[in-house]
Each structure stands twice: as C-alpha cells, then as structure tokens.
Design a protein around this motif. Structure first.
Motif, mmCIF file in Angstrom:
data_model
loop_
_atom_site.group_PDB
_atom_site.id
_atom_site.type_symbol
_atom_site.label_atom_id
_atom_site.label_comp_id
_atom_site.label_asym_id
_atom_site.label_seq_id
_atom_site.Cartn_x
_atom_site.Cartn_y
_atom_site.Cartn_z
ATOM 1 N N ARG A 56 0.829 -1.209 0.000
ATOM 2 C CA ARG A 56 0.000 0.000 0.000
ATOM 3 C C ARG A 56 0.866 1.262 0.000
ATOM 4 O O ARG A 56 0.493 2.277 -0.578
ATOM 5 C CB ARG A 56 -0.947 -0.005 1.207
ATOM 6 N N SER A 86 -4.021 5.004 -0.469
ATOM 7 C CA SER A 86 -3.975 3.531 -0.497
ATOM 8 C C SER A 86 -3.975 2.933 0.914
ATOM 9 O O SER A 86 -4.054 1.716 1.064
ATOM 10 C CB SER A 86 -2.725 3.084 -1.249
ATOM 11 N N TYR A 162 -11.572 -1.240 -2.189
ATOM 12 C CA TYR A 162 -11.009 -1.183 -0.836
ATOM 13 C C TYR A 162 -11.807 -2.117 0.058
ATOM 14 O O TYR A 162 -13.044 -2.064 0.055
ATOM 15 C CB TYR A 162 -11.105 0.240 -0.275
#
Ligand SMILES: Cc1cc2nc3c(=O)[nH]c(=O)nc-3n(C[C@H](O)[C@H](O)[C@H](O)COP(=O)(O)O)c2cc1C
Length: 186
Positions: A56, A86, A162
């Motif tokens: 990430r 992220s 997500y």
C-alpha cells in the motif's frame, strides 16, 4: 445475510475501513467469485492486483508521482493525501480490464465484465463479514498509474476495491423509486 436477494438489497458501501482485512484464503475466495462474472467469449478480460501491507505504501508513492505529473507544484498537503489514499483500508484490489481488441466481442463488454467481477468481489467481501468500497477517481485514469501497470490504450483501470472492517454504523441503503427507471412493455 441469508440469501442473495437479501444481500443485494441490503448492500451498502463502507467508505471508512480499518483492520482486520480479509485473510489470504478469504481474498482468494473473493477472487474466485470475481472470475465467475459473465464473460462474453470467455476472454477473461480482467487482471487483479491485490495490494496489502507494505504494498500500500508503494501504491501511495505511485499515486504521489501521478499527482506530481499533473501538478508539479502540488502542496505538501495534497502530496500527503495522494500518498495516504492507499492506506484507507487494510487491502485493496486494483481491477484492470485487460481487453482483447482483435475479437468480435466489443471492448465495452469486456470492461463491463470486469466491472461485474468487481461487484462479485464486493459482495463476497460483505458475505465474509467485511466492508468494501469501489473507487476510481483521478488515479484510475492517470497515465503514470496506467503506465506503471503496463496498460494498453484500450485497457482500463475499472476500479480500486477497498476492503476491510467497517468503522461505525453502516448507512442505510438508498432505496430508489423504480418508477423513475423502469418501464414495462406487456
Ligand atoms: C465505477 C465506479 C467508480 C466509483 N468511484 C467512486 C469514487 O471514486 N469515490 C467514491 O466515493 N465513490 C465511488 N463510487 C461509488 C461508491 O462505490 C458507492 O457505490 C457509492 O458511494 C454509493 O454507496 P452505496 O454503494 O452504499 O449505495 C464508484 C462506483 C463505481 C461503480
């Protein structure tokens, strides 16, 4: 959620997500659901990049580069925001429509199939007890991000899904009046 009709009607997105995220076997289950999307021509027009843990941070750096390519003088605040996008969930999946242009199945149908795969994943995540949200935004069309993922001109980043544990109470689903979007020819 007991059945698919209930699950579909009750489904909501979760914009705020925290740890824990799905385990690797759960992620694989979500991906197995993804690749059962209807697929005209069986072209398997999708590609999924699972981003978790330190991955990430790497994606956040890519997002910052993408921001700077568009706005070289971006403020520190904007750069921080790009870097931390992220990190909004324990994991995310970059869903790419990796299309075949030399086939009679139109590219649009291949992009749609990839979108359906994203929704299959989202619903699987919910059934596994997680929350999820499908996002795109500037990063999905950024040439820096596209180049990094080696997209061909007709390929698309269909979304960033997500996934994690929802923070706070889920919003009630928005119930649309069907009269506004449905007609019957009987
Ligand atoms: C292709 C696509 C892209 C989306 N991109 C974003 C986005 O960038 N940011 C966002 O907040 N919501 C985005 N959404 C909408 C959310 O995923 C979500 O559906 C919306 O917030 C409505 O919430 P609900 O799903 O609970 O009804 C996108 C949805 C789709 C299908």
């Amino acid at each position: 959620m007991t059945n698919i009709i209930d699950a579909l009607q009750a489904r909501v997105s979760s914009p705020k997500l925290c740890e824990p995220g799905p385990t690797r076997p759960q992620v694989e289950l979500m991906l197995r659901c993804a690749v059962r999307a209807p697929d005209h021509g069986r072209l398997k027009p999708w590609r999924f990049v699972v981003v978790e843990g330190g991955g990430r941070d790497a994606l956040g750096e890519l997002f910052e580069k993408a921001l700077l390519a568009k706005d070289s003088g971006a403020s520190e605040q904007k750069r921080d925001k790009a870097r931390s996008m992220s990190l909004r969930a324990p994991m995310l999946v970059v869903a790419i429509a990796n299309v075949t242009t030399s086939h009679k199945v139109p590219v649009m149908e291949q992009v749609i199939a990839t979108g359906v795969a994203v929704q299959n994943m989202q619903l699987a995540a919910l059934e596994l007890g997680y929350g999820a949200i499908w996002r795109t935004g500037d990063m999905a069309s950024s040439s820096v991000v596209r180049n990094y993922f080696t997209l061909e001109p007709e390929d698309q980043i269909v979304g960033f899904l997500y996934v994690g544990t929802p923070v706070g109470e889920a919003r009630p689903p928005v119930v649309q009046d069907l009269g506004a979007c449905v007609e019957y020819w009987s």
